[in-house]
Design an enzyme around this catalytic site. Sequence first.
Site, PDB file in Angstrom:
ATOM      1  N   HIS A  17      38.783  40.553 -31.633  1.00 18.31           N
ATOM      2  CA  HIS A  17      39.569  39.327 -31.845  1.00 18.31           C
ATOM      3  C   HIS A  17      38.737  38.291 -32.610  1.00 18.31           C
ATOM      4  CE1 HIS A  17      43.088  40.249 -29.356  1.00 18.31           C
ATOM      5  NE2 HIS A  17      42.242  40.997 -28.656  1.00 18.31           N
TER       6      HIS A  17
ATOM      7  N   GLU B  71      39.654  35.739 -34.180  1.00 19.16           N
ATOM      8  CA  GLU B  71      40.159  34.357 -34.028  1.00 19.16           C
ATOM      9  C   GLU B  71      39.374  33.575 -32.983  1.00 19.16           C
ATOM     10  OE1 GLU B  71      41.650  37.106 -33.050  1.00 19.16           O
ATOM     11  OE2 GLU B  71      42.867  36.864 -31.241  1.00 19.16           O
TER      12      GLU B  71
ATOM     13  N   CYS C  31      43.463  43.839 -33.130  1.00 24.38           N
ATOM     14  CA  CYS C  31      43.512  44.601 -31.882  1.00 24.38           C
ATOM     15  C   CYS C  31      44.726  45.534 -31.864  1.00 24.38           C
ATOM     16  CB  CYS C  31      43.475  43.644 -30.696  1.00 24.38           C
ATOM     17  SG  CYS C  31      42.817  44.445 -29.227  1.00 24.38           S
TER      18      CYS C  31
HETATM   19  N1  GLN Z   1      47.193  47.030 -25.611  1.00 23.48           N
HETATM   20  C1  GLN Z   1      46.101  47.379 -26.460  1.00 23.48           C
HETATM   21  C2  GLN Z   1      44.905  47.873 -25.662  1.00 23.48           C
HETATM   22  O1  GLN Z   1      44.769  47.603 -24.505  1.00 23.48           O
HETATM   23  C3  GLN Z   1      45.702  46.217 -27.336  1.00 23.48           C
HETATM   24  C4  GLN Z   1      45.172  45.049 -26.584  1.00 23.48           C
HETATM   25  C5  GLN Z   1      45.077  43.803 -27.416  1.00 23.48           C
HETATM   26  O2  GLN Z   1      45.714  43.695 -28.463  1.00 23.48           O
HETATM   27  N2  GLN Z   1      44.334  42.826 -26.987  1.00 23.48           N
HETATM   28  O3  GLN Z   1      44.049  48.505 -26.181  1.00 23.48           O
END
Ligand code: GLN
Length: 561
Positions: A520, A522, A395
Amino acid sequence: MAVKKSDRKAGIPKAKYIFITGGVVSSLGKGIVSASLALALKSRGYRVTTLKCDPYLNVDPGTMNPFQHGEVYVTDDGAETDLDLGHYERFIDISMSKLNNVTAGQIYESVIQHERDGDYLGGTVQVIPHVTDEIIFKITELANSHPKPQVVLIEVGGTVGDIESQPFLEAFRQFYLRANKRNVLFIHLTMLPYISAAEEVKTKPTQHSVTKLREIGLQPDIIVARTEKPVTQEIKEKIALFCNVNVDDVIEGITAKTIYEVPLLLEKENLAKNVIKKLGMKDSTPDFSNWNRLVQHIKEPSENVKIAICGKYIGLKDAYKSISEAFIHSGAALETKVEVVWIDAEEVDKGKVEELFEGVDGVLVPGGFGSRGIEGKIKAIKYVRENNIPFFGICLGMQLAVIEFARSIMGWKTANSTEFKKTRYPVIDLMESQRRLQQKGGTMRLGAWACHLQRGTKAYEAYDYELIHERHRHRYEFNSVYKEDFEKAGMVIAGVNPDEKLVEMIELPNHPWFVGCQFHPELKSRLSHAHPLFYQFVKASLKHKKEREGKEWSENAIAEG
Ligand code: GLN
């Protein structure tokens, strides 16, 4: 659309219901005990589901700081939920949904909405019966969901005696009155402190906590006593006598070497057997051989590898719970202990990167929000890219890998994400649909999205599928305007969402393992199915270690060994 109040008094669907409460102190591992029992029942062929009741007033944990709450666990259907749902998924190996978590915030929100809609017209809206009815409704809603569960486990957060959890416990009492009593069971999890001067565990806090429970009309059927020391028969008898349960229903919940051993230990203590008997269900012998084998690999690994997590919430490991667990799953599959080294991104910014990452054979940059620690993470990514150290960006981690690449390889020195700075090169930016949003809660790109993988990439090699679905939780995206520029400079766009054409995965071909994903992964790793990306990343890190040490290594050697 709000459901009419009259629907809130729906009958209790036919199923077995197991309520799990906690006493004495929090953090006893109620979620692990619930998940272990659910696994034991599932392994006996039952369709099981779980409900986590959170007594706080937030509608969901999505707006909470990770330091307050730990990780926000996202389900396929886009609910932002309690991290216990992660344990349920990792143990029971079924996907949870928004129906599997309810907060006091949601309950009150719904009750107030009914009041505004006139559903209680003429009445005074009260905790009993309106709030408690709503809680009961949530349980029945899950029990009626598809595939219809045969057993529903309901766990309430916090400890008996907390003001916040009272309406939930009262609702459980009423549920018991309304249901067929043979189908309802109460398990209470307590703690036996060990007093070294007396060289014994003490039962008094357990007695008090059960008394508290009985004051509100709940009598536990089974007590699971968390303990650091083995519980003698004498202690069990004492608990049984004072807490009004059978001595066989006092279950020792001894601290395990790994949480994945808990189902095996509770099986030996006959927890599931007793539950089944009390609920009038059919018992059978579950097959735990695969689980047992994986637990043995966790306890006695044949290899060891150091992997760094470079983030900003490292003071609270629960903020990265699913990542830590995903490493355990891949480690178990590879008979390897993944030793996680926590590196504070702000330290990297200030310090010498090669010193901080010494002896580390893989680096993961996880998700995150806000600008603190960003430049440190970018520095770490540059270091691993230039030194051929396996890298996994999740992410925000992927977004920063894109920024680093733009700055170092494409020469766009000011490249950045508009989350942090206004820039001429907004390589990570908000999508149009996000720009218009005002409300913070539940408005990110959430839940499962499809991703089409490019053949010939490391991503494709890992999954061995062209179309995958992974869970998201973010607002910002790879800015597709620059897609070709990145490709020309040598970055491979390995995965794209087929509908919106959003970039979901990137990688570098001239590097042993440099992979980033916008989702994600995970969240979908389970002990019985290690996530393919984590598996490949750990494997690449292990390979890196062996090469660094000048040793031969092959995956087969592990599998055969
Ligand atoms: N802050 C970033 C976004 O909102 C990444 C978010 C995250 O890593 N879950 O896109």
